[in-house]
Design an enzyme around this catalytic site. Structure first.
Site, mmCIF file in Angstrom:
data_model
loop_
_atom_site.group_PDB
_atom_site.id
_atom_site.type_symbol
_atom_site.label_atom_id
_atom_site.label_comp_id
_atom_site.label_asym_id
_atom_site.label_seq_id
_atom_site.Cartn_x
_atom_site.Cartn_y
_atom_site.Cartn_z
ATOM 1 N N SER A 155 48.000 4.936 36.887
ATOM 2 C CA SER A 155 47.936 6.367 36.502
ATOM 3 C C SER A 155 48.315 7.158 37.488
ATOM 4 O O SER A 155 48.246 6.773 38.685
ATOM 5 C CB SER A 155 46.326 6.622 35.888
ATOM 6 O OG SER A 155 46.194 8.086 35.638
ATOM 7 N N TYR A 169 37.857 5.852 38.333
ATOM 8 C CA TYR A 169 38.921 5.704 37.653
ATOM 9 C C TYR A 169 40.184 5.617 38.514
ATOM 10 O O TYR A 169 40.896 4.618 38.503
ATOM 11 C CB TYR A 169 39.152 6.511 36.435
ATOM 12 C CG TYR A 169 40.435 6.430 35.650
ATOM 13 C CD1 TYR A 169 40.325 5.213 34.482
ATOM 14 C CD2 TYR A 169 41.705 6.969 35.867
ATOM 15 C CE1 TYR A 169 41.515 4.866 34.016
ATOM 16 C CE2 TYR A 169 42.873 6.878 35.019
ATOM 17 C CZ TYR A 169 42.922 5.848 34.136
ATOM 18 O OH TYR A 169 43.722 5.697 33.374
ATOM 19 N N LYS A 173 42.810 2.695 39.698
ATOM 20 C CA LYS A 173 44.297 2.697 39.482
ATOM 21 C C LYS A 173 45.169 2.812 40.861
ATOM 22 O O LYS A 173 46.362 2.528 40.866
ATOM 23 C CB LYS A 173 44.483 4.168 38.642
ATOM 24 C CG LYS A 173 44.086 4.078 36.952
ATOM 25 C CD LYS A 173 44.709 2.576 36.321
ATOM 26 C CE LYS A 173 44.013 2.499 35.108
ATOM 27 N NZ LYS A 173 44.771 1.227 34.435
#
Length: 306
Positions: A155, A169, A173
């Site tokens: 991402s 998160y 990533k």
């Protein structure tokens, strides 16, 4: 790598469970599966959520795709090993592996306030899930001597620069990028006919089930304390942005799938769509590193939750 009819593609996170108001079509994984099937590839669909996985399989089968479906928690190595065994037993080969499954962590507050179980769950799926895919599939792909390709989904949040409001998160990533860079180097050193790519879906927001990851959170990673605030949905977030006078652009998941197919064919490592905003982030971060300066490009944010 040349994509040809009869080859086999494996996609984890194969449904992507789009949020309730946008159920039609599924997420990134289903879009990739549709795109591979359109090229005549046989597709192995894996997802942790059985109902949406079945809906994805029914849709593809109705279009004539040859499929294998398995309910899989990619954070559990034995389940990924079983997926690889079933894929090879059914189709005899795997040519494309898309480690796409991912979750948001559900963390809230400042990092020092986070529930450690949020970190454990996010790492188990987003990082260990990719590693399990590599270790369970790649040895067999290499042993075949046939051309192949591995696509790991990262991402721009973390893979390019972290969004501090979604720090767990972002950390996972960022790890996927480094894992894939290292994988690329290992494959190149081996002279392997298998390539590797890291995928940054976008360039805009996507309507995917990541916003509702908590619906599939396993009991082994249950929160140790209740949330202080409700989970924010995509609908609520989009409404808040509009109320603040900011229109939100969305990238169709079909565009991401097209990017993946084109990238595999071109042997491209960075599956990163053109974006002035992303390019500015890359330059700001690189400039901060080259100048040995503080990362001031991260200072302007409002604390929210993941």
């Amino acid at each position: 790598m040349e994509l040809r009819a009869g080859q086999v593609a494996v996609v984890t996170g194969a449904d992507g469970g789009t949020p309730a108001p946008f159920r039609r079509g599924g997420g990134i994984g289903r879009a990739m599966a549709r795109r591979f099937a359109a090229e005549g590839l046989k597709v192995v669909l894996a997802d942790v959520e059985e109902g949406p996985l079945r809906a994805a399989a029914d849709e593809l089968a109705a279009d004539g795709a040859e499929l294998l479906t398995r309910t899989v928690d990619v954070g559990v190595r034995e389940e990924v090993e079983a997926l690889a065994g079933a894929a090879y037993e059914t189709f005899g080969a795997v040519h494309v592996l898309c480690n796409n499954a991912g979750v948001g962590s559900g963390a809230e507050g400042w990092m020092w306030e986070h529930d450690p179980s949020d970190w454990r769950w996010a790492f188990e799926v987003n990082v260990w899930g990719v590693f399990h895919g590599v270790q369970c599939f790649l040895p067999r792909m290499l042993a075949s001597g046939a051309p192949g390709h591995v696509v790991n989904t990262s991402s721009t949040d973390g893979g390019i620069a972290p969004l501090p409001t979604a720090s767990v998160y972002a950390v996972t990533k960022a790890a996927v990028v480094t894992l894939t860079e290292s994988l690329y180097a290992h494959l190149a050193a081996e002279g392997a006919p298998v390539g590797a790519s890291v995928l940054f879906p976008g360039p805009h927001m996507l309507r995917t089930g990541l916003w509702e990851s908590h619906r599939n959170r396993p009991a082994r990673h249950a929160k140790s304390r209740p949330r202080r605030t409700p989970y924010r949905t995509l609908v609520a977030w989009e409404a808040a942005m509009k109320e603040a006078g900011q229109e939100v652009a969305f990238t169709p998941v079909e565009d991401v799938a097209e990017q993946v197919v084109a990238g595999i064919r071109a042997g491209r490592f960075w599956l990163l769509p053109p974006s002035a905003h992303t390019d500015a982030q890359i330059r700001a971060r690189a400039r901060s590193q080259l100048d040995r300066a503080a990362p001031t490009y991260l200072e302007h944010f409002i604390l929210d939750d993941e």
